[in-house]
Design a protein around this motif. Sequence first.
Motif, PDB file in Angstrom:
ATOM      1  N   GLY A  49       0.830  -0.997  -0.138  1.00 27.20           N
ATOM      2  CA  GLY A  49       0.130  -0.071   0.157  1.00 27.20           C
ATOM      3  C   GLY A  49       0.570   1.238   0.169  1.00 27.20           C
ATOM      4  O   GLY A  49      -0.477   2.275   0.000  1.00 27.20           O
ATOM      5  N   THR A  50       1.848   1.229  -0.227  1.00 27.84           N
ATOM      6  CA  THR A  50       2.764   1.862  -0.131  1.00 27.84           C
ATOM      7  C   THR A  50       3.957   2.019  -1.261  1.00 27.84           C
ATOM      8  O   THR A  50       4.349   0.938  -1.852  1.00 27.84           O
ATOM      9  N   LEU A  51       4.712   3.187  -1.351  1.00 24.75           N
ATOM     10  CA  LEU A  51       6.107   3.842  -2.367  1.00 24.75           C
ATOM     11  C   LEU A  51       6.552   3.804  -1.761  1.00 24.75           C
ATOM     12  O   LEU A  51       7.596   4.364  -1.630  1.00 24.75           O
ATOM     13  N   LEU A  52       7.876   2.684  -2.747  1.00 21.20           N
ATOM     14  CA  LEU A  52       9.364   3.301  -2.427  1.00 21.20           C
ATOM     15  C   LEU A  52       9.307   4.205  -2.716  1.00 21.20           C
ATOM     16  O   LEU A  52      10.829   5.166  -2.768  1.00 21.20           O
ATOM     17  N   CYS A  53       9.024   5.300  -4.309  1.00 18.18           N
ATOM     18  CA  CYS A  53       9.402   6.318  -4.781  1.00 18.18           C
ATOM     19  C   CYS A  53       8.591   6.772  -5.792  1.00 18.18           C
ATOM     20  O   CYS A  53       7.903   5.254  -6.230  1.00 18.18           O
ATOM     21  N   THR A  54       8.997   7.415  -6.695  1.00 13.16           N
ATOM     22  CA  THR A  54       7.615   7.919  -8.129  1.00 13.16           C
ATOM     23  C   THR A  54       8.916   8.298  -9.018  1.00 13.16           C
ATOM     24  O   THR A  54       9.601   8.930  -8.470  1.00 13.16           O
ATOM     25  N   VAL A  55       8.772   7.780  -9.899  1.00 14.32           N
ATOM     26  CA  VAL A  55      10.019   8.154 -10.861  1.00 14.32           C
ATOM     27  C   VAL A  55       8.944   9.101 -12.056  1.00 14.32           C
ATOM     28  O   VAL A  55       7.597   8.762 -12.546  1.00 14.32           O
ATOM     29  N   ALA A  56       9.685  10.120 -13.098  1.00 15.67           N
ATOM     30  CA  ALA A  56       9.230  10.829 -13.488  1.00 15.67           C
ATOM     31  C   ALA A  56      10.086  10.391 -15.463  1.00 15.67           C
ATOM     32  O   ALA A  56      10.969   9.603 -15.635  1.00 15.67           O
ATOM     33  N   LEU A  57       9.146   9.830 -16.327  1.00 15.82           N
ATOM     34  CA  LEU A  57       9.622   9.506 -17.412  1.00 15.82           C
ATOM     35  C   LEU A  57       9.353  10.979 -18.644  1.00 15.82           C
ATOM     36  O   LEU A  57       8.586  11.420 -18.629  1.00 15.82           O
ATOM     37  N   ASP A  58      10.591  10.779 -18.952  1.00 18.74           N
ATOM     38  CA  ASP A  58      10.913  11.964 -19.544  1.00 18.74           C
ATOM     39  C   ASP A  58      11.757  11.844 -20.878  1.00 18.74           C
ATOM     40  O   ASP A  58      12.681  10.843 -20.996  1.00 18.74           O
ATOM     41  N   GLY A  59      11.639  13.200 -22.248  1.00 13.93           N
ATOM     42  CA  GLY A  59      12.262  12.477 -23.091  1.00 13.93           C
ATOM     43  C   GLY A  59      12.056  10.878 -24.085  1.00 13.93           C
ATOM     44  O   GLY A  59      10.598  10.630 -23.822  1.00 13.93           O
ATOM     45  N   ALA A  60      13.168  10.517 -24.290  1.00  9.79           N
ATOM     46  CA  ALA A  60      12.797   9.160 -24.883  1.00  9.79           C
ATOM     47  C   ALA A  60      12.585   8.187 -23.787  1.00  9.79           C
ATOM     48  O   ALA A  60      12.123   7.013 -24.294  1.00  9.79           O
ATOM     49  N   ARG A  61      12.618   8.203 -23.134  1.00 11.55           N
ATOM     50  CA  ARG A  61      12.709   7.154 -21.446  1.00 11.55           C
ATOM     51  C   ARG A  61      10.988   7.646 -21.205  1.00 11.55           C
ATOM     52  O   ARG A  61      10.410   7.840 -20.203  1.00 11.55           O
ATOM     53  N   ARG A  62      10.155   6.551 -22.105  1.00 14.49           N
ATOM     54  CA  ARG A  62       8.728   6.095 -22.689  1.00 14.49           C
ATOM     55  C   ARG A  62       8.042   5.171 -21.070  1.00 14.49           C
ATOM     56  O   ARG A  62       6.935   4.569 -21.164  1.00 14.49           O
ATOM     57  N   ALA A  63       8.912   4.036 -21.340  1.00 14.76           N
ATOM     58  CA  ALA A  63       8.487   2.863 -20.575  1.00 14.76           C
ATOM     59  C   ALA A  63       9.284   2.166 -19.114  1.00 14.76           C
ATOM     60  O   ALA A  63      10.394   2.618 -18.939  1.00 14.76           O
ATOM     61  N   LEU A  64       8.100   1.756 -18.327  1.00 11.27           N
ATOM     62  CA  LEU A  64       8.154   1.541 -17.572  1.00 11.27           C
ATOM     63  C   LEU A  64       7.564  -0.253 -17.022  1.00 11.27           C
ATOM     64  O   LEU A  64       6.407  -0.254 -17.642  1.00 11.27           O
ATOM     65  N   ALA A  65       8.833  -1.151 -16.316  1.00 10.44           N
ATOM     66  CA  ALA A  65       8.072  -2.355 -16.314  1.00 10.44           C
ATOM     67  C   ALA A  65       8.536  -2.892 -15.029  1.00 10.44           C
ATOM     68  O   ALA A  65       9.638  -1.971 -14.910  1.00 10.44           O
ATOM     69  N   THR A  66       7.935  -3.771 -14.135  1.00 17.55           N
ATOM     70  CA  THR A  66       7.908  -4.109 -12.777  1.00 17.55           C
ATOM     71  C   THR A  66       8.495  -5.818 -12.948  1.00 17.55           C
ATOM     72  O   THR A  66       6.426  -5.830 -12.865  1.00 17.55           O
ATOM     73  N   SER A  67       8.784  -6.236 -12.468  1.00 18.40           N
ATOM     74  CA  SER A  67       9.281  -7.247 -12.068  1.00 18.40           C
ATOM     75  C   SER A  67       9.312  -8.255 -10.503  1.00 18.40           C
ATOM     76  O   SER A  67      10.149  -8.109 -10.678  1.00 18.40           O
ATOM     77  N   GLY A  68       8.818  -8.738 -10.588  1.00 16.64           N
ATOM     78  CA  GLY A  68       8.776  -9.165  -8.721  1.00 16.64           C
ATOM     79  C   GLY A  68       8.336 -10.461  -8.442  1.00 16.64           C
ATOM     80  O   GLY A  68       7.167 -10.526  -8.409  1.00 16.64           O
TER      81      GLY A  68
END
Length: 253
Positions: free
Chosen positions: A150-169
């Motif tokens: 229910g909590t976050l480690l952090c938040t990240v900004a996707l900017d410029g060419a960096r358009r994708a985020l994937a998480t595996s766990g």
Amino acid sequence: MPTHVFDTMGTTVSIRSAGPAPSGEVLREVEEAFAGFDRRFSLYRDDSELSRVARGELALHHAGSILRDTYAAAMTWSHSTAGAFTPHRPDGVLDLSGLVKADAIAAAGRILDAGGAPSWMLNAGGDILVRGAVDGMPWRLGIVDPDARGTLLCTVALDGARRALATSGTAERGEHVWRRPAAAADSRSYRQVSVIADDIVTADVLATALLAGGPERCDDLLDRFDVDVLLVDDRGDVTASPGFRSAAGLILA
């Protein structure tokens, strides 16, 4: 912010628009794109083409070109990660799920772009692709804490060419990734891996490869691929690449 939500491929997909919302026709095309991948590749559907291959009813070399091309792409990724990513289950069954969800997300992104949607975020079960910005600011995404969902480690900004985020766990789905055997009994493993990349396929495949390969394979993979990562190991230690720390605006170990 307009949001369109639907269930497909065993997960939930959401599309959020920071500008004009996609038309109903475009959203129907997006849903059909995901449905098409599911009809062809799902091992939970007895009538899918891949299920027929898995049961031995259809030889792989007699399968359609889309399936064969996807398998070839999966094998290319397997070779480039030295087997940390693989389309073959330990029991030998061909399973392309590690690639096809990202392929579906990428296809849906192309449909949204072709439909003229200027700024959107597509989230398929936590794997995310974005376009544009929100009120002139980059899309900002949360990374869930595997020890406290229910909590976050952090938040990240996707900017410029960096358009994708994937998480595996393993925190949410358990041990669903086929891991390489550890070299030593006291070797660490990863509980959660998040990868930022220019495209969703690279992000998703490498999140899986890093989770499966563990710390022993991490440096090699990060040397060869242009990605940023956040890693949580089985001791609870959190590490991040410089690019990820910059995107998160945080100082991590």
